[in-house]
Scaffold this motif. Structure first.
Motif, PDB file in Angstrom:
ATOM      1  N   LYS A   1       0.841  -1.194   0.000  1.00 13.52           N
ATOM      2  CA  LYS A   1       0.000   0.000   0.000  1.00 13.52           C
ATOM      3  C   LYS A   1       0.883   1.254   0.000  1.00 13.52           C
ATOM      4  O   LYS A   1       1.842   1.340   0.762  1.00 13.52           O
ATOM      5  N   GLY A   2       0.546   2.182  -0.852  1.00 14.36           N
ATOM      6  CA  GLY A   2       1.267   3.442  -0.910  1.00 14.36           C
ATOM      7  C   GLY A   2       2.434   3.462  -1.880  1.00 14.36           C
ATOM      8  O   GLY A   2       2.960   4.528  -2.183  1.00 14.36           O
ATOM      9  N   LEU A   3       2.848   2.295  -2.376  1.00 18.44           N
ATOM     10  CA  LEU A   3       3.993   2.273  -3.287  1.00 18.44           C
ATOM     11  C   LEU A   3       3.728   3.033  -4.583  1.00 18.44           C
ATOM     12  O   LEU A   3       4.548   3.866  -4.976  1.00 18.44           O
ATOM     13  N   PRO A   4       2.589   2.810  -5.261  1.00 22.06           N
ATOM     14  CA  PRO A   4       2.376   3.530  -6.527  1.00 22.06           C
ATOM     15  C   PRO A   4       2.444   5.048  -6.375  1.00 22.06           C
ATOM     16  O   PRO A   4       3.112   5.721  -7.166  1.00 22.06           O
ATOM     17  N   GLY A   5       1.795   5.586  -5.346  1.00 19.52           N
ATOM     18  CA  GLY A   5       1.819   7.032  -5.139  1.00 19.52           C
ATOM     19  C   GLY A   5       3.214   7.541  -4.814  1.00 19.52           C
ATOM     20  O   GLY A   5       3.624   8.609  -5.282  1.00 19.52           O
ATOM     21  N   THR A   6       3.949   6.774  -4.029  1.00 19.45           N
ATOM     22  CA  THR A   6       5.318   7.157  -3.675  1.00 19.45           C
ATOM     23  C   THR A   6       6.209   7.143  -4.909  1.00 19.45           C
ATOM     24  O   THR A   6       7.020   8.064  -5.111  1.00 19.45           O
ATOM     25  N   LEU A   7       6.061   6.123  -5.755  1.00 14.72           N
ATOM     26  CA  LEU A   7       6.851   6.060  -6.996  1.00 14.72           C
ATOM     27  C   LEU A   7       6.563   7.269  -7.884  1.00 14.72           C
ATOM     28  O   LEU A   7       7.470   7.846  -8.476  1.00 14.72           O
ATOM     29  N   THR A   8       5.294   7.660  -7.955  1.00 14.28           N
ATOM     30  CA  THR A   8       4.925   8.830  -8.764  1.00 14.28           C
ATOM     31  C   THR A   8       5.545  10.096  -8.200  1.00 14.28           C
ATOM     32  O   THR A   8       6.106  10.912  -8.946  1.00 14.28           O
ATOM     33  N   LEU A   9       5.468  10.268  -6.881  1.00 11.84           N
ATOM     34  CA  LEU A   9       6.049  11.464  -6.252  1.00 11.84           C
ATOM     35  C   LEU A   9       7.557  11.547  -6.494  1.00 11.84           C
ATOM     36  O   LEU A   9       8.084  12.618  -6.799  1.00 11.84           O
ATOM     37  N   LEU A  10       8.246  10.414  -6.361  1.00 11.12           N
ATOM     38  CA  LEU A  10       9.692  10.415  -6.576  1.00 11.12           C
ATOM     39  C   LEU A  10      10.034  10.683  -8.031  1.00 11.12           C
ATOM     40  O   LEU A  10      10.995  11.401  -8.334  1.00 11.12           O
ATOM     41  N   SER A  11       9.247  10.145  -8.940  1.00 11.80           N
ATOM     42  CA  SER A  11       9.455  10.403 -10.366  1.00 11.80           C
ATOM     43  C   SER A  11       9.251  11.895 -10.659  1.00 11.80           C
ATOM     44  O   SER A  11      10.029  12.510 -11.384  1.00 11.80           O
ATOM     45  N   ASP A  12       8.201  12.478 -10.064  1.00 10.29           N
ATOM     46  CA  ASP A  12       7.938  13.913 -10.236  1.00 10.29           C
ATOM     47  C   ASP A  12       9.072  14.762  -9.665  1.00 10.29           C
ATOM     48  O   ASP A  12       9.319  15.869 -10.133  1.00 10.29           O
ATOM     49  N   ALA A  13       9.760  14.238  -8.659  1.00 11.12           N
ATOM     50  CA  ALA A  13      10.896  14.952  -8.052  1.00 11.12           C
ATOM     51  C   ALA A  13      12.167  14.788  -8.885  1.00 11.12           C
ATOM     52  O   ALA A  13      13.218  15.312  -8.532  1.00 11.12           O
ATOM     53  N   GLY A  14      12.071  14.007  -9.974  1.00 15.03           N
ATOM     54  CA  GLY A  14      13.218  13.848 -10.869  1.00 15.03           C
ATOM     55  C   GLY A  14      14.075  12.632 -10.583  1.00 15.03           C
ATOM     56  O   GLY A  14      15.146  12.477 -11.164  1.00 15.03           O
ATOM     57  N   PHE A  15      13.636  11.764  -9.693  1.00 16.03           N
ATOM     58  CA  PHE A  15      14.396  10.561  -9.367  1.00 16.03           C
ATOM     59  C   PHE A  15      14.287   9.550 -10.500  1.00 16.03           C
ATOM     60  O   PHE A  15      13.192   9.301 -11.005  1.00 16.03           O
TER      61      PHE A  15
END
Length: 127
Positions: free
Chosen positions: A72-86
């Protein structure tokens, strides 16, 4: 055609590989999730699950799957990190690096249903 993040053969450095620890081959991850391989690939392309190439084979961190589901929470976290340029490797480093203020690693916090603070930190890095 959608870009699949996982097909980029990022060089997985030894330190990141060791941080992650246990890996699953894509067919094994698919079996644990109880879905078809095409659906697993779709989860990866939609950034709901992360996979990288290790020695030419697409693999998923075992910690991303718990009780037959993506944590739970992995998809949203992956999106946030991608948006941060990771990129994928930076994302893995961040997810599996211990943080005394959490405590533990972000992936452990997600697995323990403590995702709010993880997402808050990931979101803060995007700004």
């Amino acid at each position: 055609m959608t870009q699949t993040h996982a097909t980029v053969d990022s060089s997985l450095d030894r330190q990141t590989d060791e941080l992650v620890g246990e890996w699953l081959f894509l067919p094994d991850a698919t079996e644990l999730l109880g879905i078809r391989i095409n659906r697993t690939k779709q989860l990866i392309s939609e950034r709901k699950l992360l996979a990288v190439r290790r020695d030419g084979k697409l693999m998923v961190p075992a910690a991303f799957i718990q009780d037959g589901q993506v944590i739970k929470g992995l998809p949203g976290t992956l999106t946030l990190l991608s948006d941060a340029g990771f990129d994928d490797i930076e994302t893995l480093r961040w997810m599996f690096t211990a943080d005394d203020t959490l405590p533990g690693t972000p992936v452990q916090a997600l697995a323990e249903n403590r995702g709010t603070e993880v997402r808050r930190r990931a979101q803060a890095m995007a700004f």
